[in-house]
Design an enzyme around this catalytic site. Sequence first.
Site, PDB file in Angstrom:
ATOM      1  N   CYS A 134      22.707 -27.384 -64.698  1.00 42.95           N
ATOM      2  CA  CYS A 134      22.983 -28.733 -65.188  1.00 42.95           C
ATOM      3  C   CYS A 134      21.983 -29.767 -64.667  1.00 42.95           C
ATOM      4  O   CYS A 134      21.489 -30.605 -65.430  1.00 42.95           O
ATOM      5  CB  CYS A 134      24.406 -29.136 -64.810  1.00 42.95           C
ATOM      6  SG  CYS A 134      24.812 -28.880 -63.064  1.00 42.95           S
ATOM      7  N   HIS A 252      26.305 -36.217 -63.249  1.00 48.00           N
ATOM      8  CA  HIS A 252      25.384 -36.084 -62.126  1.00 48.00           C
ATOM      9  C   HIS A 252      24.313 -37.172 -62.209  1.00 48.00           C
ATOM     10  O   HIS A 252      23.861 -37.533 -63.296  1.00 48.00           O
ATOM     11  CB  HIS A 252      24.678 -34.725 -62.169  1.00 48.00           C
ATOM     12  CG  HIS A 252      25.562 -33.557 -61.866  1.00 48.00           C
ATOM     13  ND1 HIS A 252      26.869 -33.679 -61.454  1.00 48.00           N
ATOM     14  CD2 HIS A 252      25.304 -32.216 -61.903  1.00 48.00           C
ATOM     15  CE1 HIS A 252      27.381 -32.460 -61.252  1.00 48.00           C
ATOM     16  NE2 HIS A 252      26.449 -31.570 -61.524  1.00 48.00           N
TER      17      HIS A 252
END
Length: 352
Positions: A134, A252
């Site tokens: 990710c 994130h």
Amino acid sequence: MSIKYNVAVVGATGAVGEELFRVMRDLNFPVGELLPLASANSLGKNIEYNGKEYPVVELTDTVFEEHEVHIAFFSAGGSISAKFAKYAVESGAVVIDNTSHFRMEPNIPLVVPEVNPEDIQLWKETGIIANPNCSTIQMVQALKPLDDLYAQSGGIKRVDVSTYQATSGAGKAGMEELVMQMQAFFNFSLNEAQKEAFSHQIALNVIPQVDKAMESGFTKEEEKMVYETQKILHKDIQVAATCVRVPVLRSHSESITVTFGEDVDVDVDECRKVINDFENVEVMDNLEEGIYPMPILSTDTDITLVGRIRKDIYAKNILHFFNVADQVRVGAATNSVRIGLKWIELMKDELC
């Protein structure tokens, strides 16, 4: 008449699996039949997709033979992919794997569709396409246009990145643990709260370790960002990462420093333009007005947000910026679905 594809989702009841269904709907994925697959523990559950209920089916060695599957999304952990992906491939399906198991296999393409879509054509060798980590995905989406911008001068030479990774990176259990610990804090019982998803308390804390320690002194997550970036960009860029878990539910964040060749004199306006023009990336960058990427802005979207773009004070060839993306979507489900859509385009072109 548009062609429909029978789709299997392995890990259908997990956080990424559930998001895959939402993303397929949002991106109008041409689903024919849907096969939600999970362990026997999930039998009896149903998955709702486009107004229809689909019962969860147990993942077994023979389930892909018993159902005609064209595309199989795997999001149930590396050990599951290692054991069952071959059965999907043998049945004739293309596997789009969202785990780390196949990523660094030299004959398996590792794809971010906006960055290296041409690698998808290598799928025929093994029947598998790997979805990157990710944190790597959102970073290379910003690196690619910058590397292209200064390609004549050798492009990017080095990347230093610090990540601020949400609890969604640990799945449902990670997000639930943050919520429960915050509830315990307000009940004056935080010391008694469970610590299972993370090795330390995550509420009101940051943990400078994501994944296990490696011999290099870096963590496995940090090493993933190094080697996956090099594989995706087909370039031996030096990468150093420090990955930190923060008490955020979704999305994130990354603080990134890019070093170009010594003869590059960074033009910040040009950098903003090429990043903003890149597919599925948006620049939010006005420090004086408090406009910059934050997790609350990127969560539940399919866009990578980039801001705080600035030239280094001391070196003309260094650029700093901050980016944020929804880990469950952009960093997992959305990238997988985009790979599937690009694969469908490739198959249509071959049929023409």
